[in-house]
Structure formats: C-alpha cells, structure tokens
Scaffold this motif. Sequence first.
Motif, PDB file in Angstrom:
ATOM      1  N   ALA A 235       0.893  -1.344   0.281  1.00  0.00           N
ATOM      2  CA  ALA A 235      -0.156   0.272  -0.128  1.00  0.00           C
ATOM      3  C   ALA A 235       0.771   1.204   0.393  1.00  0.00           C
ATOM      4  CB  ALA A 235      -1.121  -0.008   1.193  1.00  0.00           C
ATOM      5  N   PRO A 236       0.666   2.026  -0.558  1.00  0.00           N
ATOM      6  CA  PRO A 236       0.778   3.175  -0.535  1.00  0.00           C
ATOM      7  C   PRO A 236       1.380   3.763   1.486  1.00  0.00           C
ATOM      8  CG  PRO A 236      -0.920   3.843  -0.665  1.00  0.00           C
ATOM      9  CD  PRO A 236      -1.057   2.119  -0.580  1.00  0.00           C
ATOM     10  N   GLU A 237       2.608   4.601   1.204  1.00  0.00           N
ATOM     11  CA  GLU A 237       2.953   5.742   3.046  1.00  0.00           C
ATOM     12  C   GLU A 237       1.905   6.100   3.379  1.00  0.00           C
ATOM     13  OE1 GLU A 237       8.116   6.780   4.125  1.00  0.00           O
ATOM     14  OE2 GLU A 237       6.239   8.278   2.406  1.00  0.00           O
ATOM     15  N   GLY A 238       1.515   5.758   4.309  1.00  0.00           N
ATOM     16  CA  GLY A 238       1.103   6.285   5.486  1.00  0.00           C
ATOM     17  C   GLY A 238      -0.723   5.634   5.474  1.00  0.00           C
ATOM     18  N   PHE A 239      -0.820   4.143   4.263  1.00  0.00           N
ATOM     19  CA  PHE A 239      -1.989   3.705   4.119  1.00  0.00           C
ATOM     20  C   PHE A 239      -2.665   3.664   5.631  1.00  0.00           C
ATOM     21  CE2 PHE A 239      -4.796   0.205   4.121  1.00  0.00           C
ATOM     22  CZ  PHE A 239      -5.269   0.177   3.207  1.00  0.00           C
ATOM     23  N   LEU A 240      -1.843   3.138   6.336  1.00  0.00           N
ATOM     24  CA  LEU A 240      -3.356   2.105   7.417  1.00  0.00           C
ATOM     25  C   LEU A 240      -3.172   3.158   8.883  1.00  0.00           C
ATOM     26  CD1 LEU A 240      -3.722   0.316   9.415  1.00  0.00           C
ATOM     27  CD2 LEU A 240      -1.463  -0.103  10.613  1.00  0.00           C
ATOM     28  N   LYS A 241      -2.466   4.535   8.711  1.00  0.00           N
ATOM     29  CA  LYS A 241      -2.747   5.909   9.895  1.00  0.00           C
ATOM     30  C   LYS A 241      -4.006   6.702   9.144  1.00  0.00           C
ATOM     31  CE  LYS A 241      -2.108  10.519   9.773  1.00  0.00           C
ATOM     32  NZ  LYS A 241       0.086  11.523   9.857  1.00  0.00           N
ATOM     33  N   HIS A 242      -4.445   6.577   7.449  1.00  0.00           N
ATOM     34  CA  HIS A 242      -5.225   7.246   7.005  1.00  0.00           C
ATOM     35  C   HIS A 242      -6.475   6.160   6.841  1.00  0.00           C
ATOM     36  CE1 HIS A 242      -3.162  10.885   6.060  1.00  0.00           C
ATOM     37  NE2 HIS A 242      -1.761  10.386   5.882  1.00  0.00           N
ATOM     38  N   ALA A 243      -6.485   5.548   6.539  1.00  0.00           N
ATOM     39  CA  ALA A 243      -7.464   3.867   6.976  1.00  0.00           C
ATOM     40  C   ALA A 243      -8.741   3.743   7.862  1.00  0.00           C
ATOM     41  CB  ALA A 243      -7.076   2.664   6.152  1.00  0.00           C
ATOM     42  N   ILE A 244      -6.972   4.250   9.101  1.00  0.00           N
ATOM     43  CA  ILE A 244      -7.813   3.997  10.848  1.00  0.00           C
ATOM     44  C   ILE A 244      -8.126   5.214  10.126  1.00  0.00           C
ATOM     45  CG2 ILE A 244      -7.508   4.104  12.688  1.00  0.00           C
ATOM     46  CD1 ILE A 244      -7.410   0.965  11.639  1.00  0.00           C
ATOM     47  N   SER A 245      -7.875   6.142  10.345  1.00  0.00           N
ATOM     48  CA  SER A 245      -8.036   7.494  11.163  1.00  0.00           C
ATOM     49  C   SER A 245      -9.741   8.341  10.587  1.00  0.00           C
ATOM     50  CB  SER A 245      -7.599   8.963  10.813  1.00  0.00           C
ATOM     51  OG  SER A 245      -6.782   8.897   9.215  1.00  0.00           O
ATOM     52  N   GLU A 246      -9.953   7.761   8.830  1.00  0.00           N
ATOM     53  CA  GLU A 246     -11.234   8.511   7.973  1.00  0.00           C
ATOM     54  C   GLU A 246     -12.063   6.772   8.425  1.00  0.00           C
ATOM     55  OE1 GLU A 246     -12.227   8.580   3.612  1.00  0.00           O
ATOM     56  OE2 GLU A 246     -10.829   9.357   4.456  1.00  0.00           O
ATOM     57  N   ASN A 247     -11.916   5.756   8.571  1.00  0.00           N
ATOM     58  CA  ASN A 247     -12.678   4.805   8.739  1.00  0.00           C
ATOM     59  C   ASN A 247     -13.382   4.983  10.193  1.00  0.00           C
ATOM     60  OD1 ASN A 247     -13.380   3.659   6.151  1.00  0.00           O
ATOM     61  ND2 ASN A 247     -11.727   4.217   6.504  1.00  0.00           N
ATOM     62  N   VAL A 248     -12.729   5.181  11.621  1.00  0.00           N
ATOM     63  CA  VAL A 248     -13.239   4.814  12.732  1.00  0.00           C
ATOM     64  C   VAL A 248     -13.158   6.447  13.817  1.00  0.00           C
ATOM     65  CG1 VAL A 248     -11.645   4.018  14.984  1.00  0.00           C
ATOM     66  CG2 VAL A 248     -11.699   2.429  12.460  1.00  0.00           C
ATOM     67  N   TYR A 249     -12.390   7.046  13.631  1.00  0.00           N
ATOM     68  CA  TYR A 249     -12.037   7.935  14.211  1.00  0.00           C
ATOM     69  C   TYR A 249     -13.599   9.038  14.139  1.00  0.00           C
ATOM     70  CZ  TYR A 249      -7.133   8.078  15.570  1.00  0.00           C
ATOM     71  OH  TYR A 249      -5.870   7.807  16.108  1.00  0.00           O
ATOM     72  N   ALA A 250     -13.788   9.248  12.927  1.00  0.00           N
ATOM     73  CA  ALA A 250     -15.208   9.842  12.580  1.00  0.00           C
ATOM     74  C   ALA A 250     -16.047   8.611  12.062  1.00  0.00           C
ATOM     75  CB  ALA A 250     -14.678  10.852  11.555  1.00  0.00           C
ATOM     76  N   GLY A 251     -16.003   7.616  12.186  1.00  0.00           N
ATOM     77  CA  GLY A 251     -16.591   6.331  11.499  1.00  0.00           C
ATOM     78  C   GLY A 251     -18.088   6.685  11.811  1.00  0.00           C
ATOM     79  N   ILE A 252     -18.457   6.828  12.928  1.00  0.00           N
ATOM     80  CA  ILE A 252     -19.757   6.956  13.169  1.00  0.00           C
ATOM     81  C   ILE A 252     -20.578   7.731  12.338  1.00  0.00           C
ATOM     82  CG2 ILE A 252     -21.549   6.697  15.218  1.00  0.00           C
ATOM     83  CD1 ILE A 252     -20.251   4.338  14.566  1.00  0.00           C
ATOM     84  N   ALA A 253     -20.266   9.109  12.523  1.00  0.00           N
ATOM     85  CA  ALA A 253     -20.506   9.824  11.991  1.00  0.00           C
ATOM     86  C   ALA A 253     -20.628  10.392  10.486  1.00  0.00           C
ATOM     87  CB  ALA A 253     -19.855  11.945  12.074  1.00  0.00           C
ATOM     88  N   MET A 254     -19.121   9.305   9.984  1.00  0.00           N
ATOM     89  CA  MET A 254     -19.281   8.870   8.878  1.00  0.00           C
ATOM     90  C   MET A 254     -20.422   8.260   8.415  1.00  0.00           C
ATOM     91  SD  MET A 254     -15.597   9.661   7.633  1.00  0.00           S
ATOM     92  CE  MET A 254     -14.628  10.827   7.555  1.00  0.00           C
ATOM     93  N   ALA A 255     -20.804   7.443   8.492  1.00  0.00           N
ATOM     94  CA  ALA A 255     -21.440   6.428   8.603  1.00  0.00           C
ATOM     95  C   ALA A 255     -23.239   6.980   8.309  1.00  0.00           C
ATOM     96  CB  ALA A 255     -21.497   5.512   9.829  1.00  0.00           C
ATOM     97  N   ARG A 256     -23.431   7.920   9.358  1.00  0.00           N
ATOM     98  CA  ARG A 256     -24.941   8.378   9.145  1.00  0.00           C
ATOM     99  C   ARG A 256     -24.985   9.792   7.518  1.00  0.00           C
ATOM    100  NH1 ARG A 256     -29.728   8.647   8.408  1.00  0.00           N
ATOM    101  NH2 ARG A 256     -30.879  10.134   9.994  1.00  0.00           N
ATOM    102  N   ARG A 257     -24.103  10.105   7.910  1.00  0.00           N
ATOM    103  CA  ARG A 257     -23.905  10.824   6.023  1.00  0.00           C
ATOM    104  C   ARG A 257     -23.801  10.399   4.885  1.00  0.00           C
ATOM    105  NH1 ARG A 257     -21.513  15.954   7.725  1.00  0.00           N
ATOM    106  NH2 ARG A 257     -20.095  16.222   5.565  1.00  0.00           N
ATOM    107  N   ALA A 258     -23.012   9.209   5.517  1.00  0.00           N
ATOM    108  CA  ALA A 258     -23.168   8.499   4.253  1.00  0.00           C
ATOM    109  C   ALA A 258     -24.606   7.550   3.726  1.00  0.00           C
ATOM    110  CB  ALA A 258     -22.174   6.950   4.209  1.00  0.00           C
ATOM    111  N   GLN A 259     -25.326   7.660   4.344  1.00  0.00           N
ATOM    112  CA  GLN A 259     -26.507   6.700   4.482  1.00  0.00           C
ATOM    113  C   GLN A 259     -27.342   7.906   3.103  1.00  0.00           C
ATOM    114  OE1 GLN A 259     -28.319   6.656   8.144  1.00  0.00           O
ATOM    115  NE2 GLN A 259     -27.215   4.618   9.032  1.00  0.00           N
ATOM    116  N   TYR A 260     -27.157   8.923   4.197  1.00  0.00           N
ATOM    117  CA  TYR A 260     -27.774  10.318   2.683  1.00  0.00           C
ATOM    118  C   TYR A 260     -26.934   9.935   0.928  1.00  0.00           C
ATOM    119  CZ  TYR A 260     -31.191  12.438   5.853  1.00  0.00           C
ATOM    120  OH  TYR A 260     -31.971  12.848   5.803  1.00  0.00           O
ATOM    121  N   GLN A 261     -24.767   9.974   1.388  1.00  0.00           N
ATOM    122  CA  GLN A 261     -25.135   9.988  -0.496  1.00  0.00           C
ATOM    123  C   GLN A 261     -24.562   8.656  -0.444  1.00  0.00           C
ATOM    124  OE1 GLN A 261     -20.039  10.777   0.761  1.00  0.00           O
ATOM    125  NE2 GLN A 261     -20.259   9.182  -1.292  1.00  0.00           N
TER     126      GLN A 261
END
Length: 683
Positions: A235-261
């Motif tokens: 994977a590209p450098e920084g992959f794990l850091k960003h995969a976690i931070s995007e999908n976990v740190y703000a994951g619940i908020a994103m998941a609800r908003r993704a229901q709309y998207q």
Amino acid sequence: MKMTRRNFLSTSAVAALACGASLTAHAAGSTDENSLNFITDIFKDPTQPGEIEEATAITAEKNAEWYEKLDFSDRRELDNAARGLLDNQEGRVIYNDDGTTAWDLQGYGDLDRDAPDTVNPSLWRNTQLNAKAGLFEVCDGIYQVRGFDMANATFIRTNNGWIIFDVLMCKENMQAAKALMENRFGPLDVKAVLYSHSHVDHFGGAEGAIDRNDVADPSLSIDKQLASGKTVILAPEGFLKHAISENVYAGIAMARRAQYQYGTVLEKGEKGALSIGIGMGQSTGQVSLIAPTYEIGEDVPKLTIDGLEIEFQLTPGTEAPAEMNAYFPKYRALWMAENCTGTLHNLYTLRGAQVRDANDWAKYIIEADQRFCDKTDVVFQSHNWPHWGEEIHEYLLNTAAIYKFIHDQTLHYMNQGYTSNEIAAMISLPDALEKVWYTRQYYGTLPHNAKAIYQKYLGWYDANPVNLDPLPPSDAAKKLVEYLGSTELVLCKAKKDYAKGEYQWVAQITKELVFADPSNQKARNLCADALEQLGYRAESGAWRNAYLMGAAELRNGNLSGRARTANGLTNSMRAMTVSMLLDYIAILTDANAAQNDDLTLNLTVTDENEQFYVTRKNGVLLTYPGENRPDAQASVTCRRLQLFALMTGQQAGQVQISGDATVLKRLLAYASKFEKTFNVIEP
C-alpha cells in the motif's frame, strides 16, 4: 392522491390563484382560513406523511433539456465500458452467509430504455454504463471484474501467479469476483495484493481474496517477504494511518452521513437510488482490514513481484491522503488508482472527509502523463472502465484540467471577495470541457467542489461578522417563524413557488418551518416534495440520493434503523496501533463529564514493545509515547488487543495492574456510545 401531469398543472394554477386571494385577504386583516387550508391540503392530506410523487411537468421539461446540452450520439464511453467483455454478469446478485444480499443489480429494473422523467438523462446513461457487470480483459494479462461492488477488482498476471490490485469493499463480493476469474483461468496463486489507497471500498474485501494465514511477515524486509512464498500486501506510505483515522475516528458520523450519500434505505430504480458515478452504490457484506505488510515510499520507486516489474507513482493528498498510481512496463499499462475515474470526483465527499488538494491532484495526473503516456497502450483504474490508444493523452489532460480549473477559478473569485456560496453559484465550465462525458458531474459537482477549495484555503468563515457565531439551526428557525408570523401563509406562498418550479427555495423555507416545529407535517410534506424534484433533476448520483433520502425521512421519520451497510468496523479497528487506540479513547471520552477526575497511568504493551505515560487533567487525555513515570497512580501491562477489548467493552483476559486499581476503570468510565442514528433533516 396520484395525479396526471395535466391535473397537476391545473391544481397548481388553482393553488396559485387561491394563495394570492388568501394573501390579499391577510393584507386586509381578514385571513380566510378555509382558503389557507385548501391550499395546504391540495395535493394530499397534510396531517399524514406524503408519498413518493411523479416528476412534475417542470422537472420533466428540465430533464428533457439535457438532450440538447450533451452529445448523446457520442458513443465512445459506451464502447469503452463494453470493450473486452469475457463473461457477462449483468443482473448479478451476491449473497451473505445469512441469505441477505450483499449486492443486487437486479433491483434497478430495466435500464435499457430511455430515461424516465424522474431521472436526469445524463445520470441515466451513467447508470447504464455502471450496471455493465462481469469479467473484462483490459489487455492480454490484465483483467477486471467490474460491477461486483462500488469499485473494480483488477487481476494482473505475473510469471507464475497473479497480483490483485484492490479487493473491493466486502468479503462476499471479492469471493464472487475471484471465483469468476478462477472459472476462466483456474485456481489463482496470489503473489501480492496491492491497495491503491486508503478508502474501504479498495481494501475491505481482502479476506475474500486471500487467507490471513498466508500473509507475509511484516517484520521482514520487502525482499525477504517477496522471497518467502507468502502473499505480500502493499500500500502507499501512510495507508494504515489514514485508513484508520477516516474509517474509525469519525466513522460513526460518516456512516450516518453516508446513508444519505449512498441512499442506503432507498428503493433502487427510476424513483430511487441509481449510479453514483463511480459505481452502483455500497455493498452490504463483511468488511475487514488486513494491514499492509509493506508501505511503498518514495525510496521504493520500483518493485519486481514474481518477475513482473512495477513502477510506482505516489500521489498523496489527491483522491485520498495516501494513494499511488502504478505503471506495468510488460503490459504498457498505466494504473491511475482513483485519480482518474471517468467522472468528476469529489474534492469534498458528502459523507465527510478531509478536503482534497485539487492543485496537486492535477499536477500528479500531468506527472503521470509526462512519465508514462508515450509508452502506454491502456489506462485503467479502480472505478469504471479503461481508455485505450489515442484517447489516453486526452483523457489524462481533460481529467487534470477539470481539477485545475475548479482550483484556479475558485481562488480567482475568492480574491475578488466572493464567498463560498456565491462562488458555487457562479462557477461554470468552459464549453468544451462541459461536453466531455468522462468528466461529467456524476459524483462530485462544481458547486460543492468549489466550496471545498474555499474551505481548504479560507475555512468556514466568510468574513462577515454576522456569521461568526450564528444561532443554532433550531433557535434561528424559531425566531424566523416568529418574524414571519403565520406558518400557514408561509406554506401558502411556498406552494405557489413550488407550482413555479422554485424547488430549492421551497426546500429552504420549509426546512426552517420543520426546524422550528418538527411536528409540522404540512411543512415536512412540502419540503419532501421539493427535495424529491431536486433529486429527480440531479446529474450527480450522490446529490440525487441525498435529496431523496431527505424526502424519505421527512415523510417517514428517521430511517437510520433500516439502513443496511457493510459490517465490520470492529474488524478494521482491530488493526489500530496503540497510539491510535489511545487517541480513540480520548475521542470517546466526554471531557466535560471527566473534568474533575484527573488520573495518571503508565501503559506497557508487551507484544508491541511500547510504553506510554497517560494523563487526564481537566478532562483532557494526553499521552507521552516512550515514557513511564514513577509518580503514575497505576501501571498497566497488557497486549494491544487486550487494550482494544477493554475500549470496546469486551472481555480482555488477564490485564496486569499495579497501584490504584480504579485508574483503568476510570480511564474508560466517561466513554460515550456513538450511534449512527442522529437526525439530519430535522433537529
């Protein structure tokens, strides 16, 4: 009550006349309540939730105008989407272990006919292309399974086996894609899995492609991993850091908003969810994360995997914070990850994410053009279809141009003092770019991408001090309604504007009525009707979904409980580093509730050979990596997954604690439970 278009027009005219009479009466000081009630009840019983409507005559007319705006006789993208088909899988349904569907292309109905009035013809055509599912030959030695998930799974032949570039979102979908390949080529010996970038639809299906037990040892050098006979994951450098931070740190908020998207509770088809430009939507199977065994940095420009040379181009901060293109000299083939996708992409995604750098995005595409174009016969990518031969340079050029244009013109207007909303209303593409099918606004749009650039450079504040500290939406709405006076008269005027096709304004004004009084069903119904017509007219699949989701929740209440999404957030969280776990404990903590419960502890994580000094003071949790201090109230020794289990309320086994035994419990005592059920379209 369902009406024909002729009936709709006649009742609209009556509504306009009656509304005018009522307003006149009101101005004279004698409001005619019967007239007001007639207007607000004219389409349906206003005390009951509304139903899905047909396109109005105005919406149908606006949609028909698209046949003049764009050249529907240009079939190049249609031909590219169909080229190389080896195994047609249109209408494919993929099932989860429990019999529910992980993926269903049958639900969209008959897409081969002309666009119905309820769909923008441009989006209808994009849906027809994205619904093409099956196994495709990119060139001799490179194959793609498309239409089995939001993204593509790409299989590249090495001397003795295969590389898989991106593994879809869900295990079940990836298993089906791999089975389709094996049906033609026999069992696949997977030498390596490559993740193009840090978004879940490209790594979440890894367990459908490989067995965790067959993965190379990440503690080894890359050369030893390749020589081990195990499957390397790159994977590209920084992959794990960003995969976690995007999908976990703000994951619940994103998941609800993704229901709309993604319109996850909408029915599919002509009055519901369609293509989102980069695919047919979200799959709903099992997600997991198998961490990379090696991250590609600038110091590793080339690798040879089982005899196949790959030249990498890192593109951080483009479509994802960690992303990479790749060139395969043997096949004269250029992989553009998600930097080119056959649609205008998002500089800001509606589910929420970091704003992307449009300027760098354009520059990296130009760099790829410079480095590889003259030795490339095919450009392929993680969404949609490839481009071949003479089209390649123009494809790269136009895709770079679209992001550079939005970037430069937004800054051009910003420096003239225009605000975010003003720029979004002003910006328009040059005529030639407007007619390019593979940069149409099926996913990203000019308005919200321009706002993203404004945000990146200037932030949310438009420099007007009135907007420094505005009232919260519900408070502002209540004051607005107080100033407006009669909500019935507001609805009366809104009905008149609805009849004129002013759907955006109708949605805006009725939204205020809803936020002032969520029980006002008349306002909810009219706002829903307006949003629905906006959805029917949208070229962007994501905008269509958002509008139609808003309409559905105004009519039926919060629908988050019905949303089916991919499962496996916990599996992704298991890959978090110790530092990430501590950050997430801080995110979970209600700092105000914890402000009078200071603590300190030493943390030793044995399997990672890491130490942290952790302190909470005034509710704020701070960590000091590499330290243990003698004055800590307690010392905790555990393994990484034991800390993860404690954080998620699971059984953690025996954890060693010395000192104040209450400290560990208190550390986690103020954690909030995040639920993806919060309201969006109402307070």
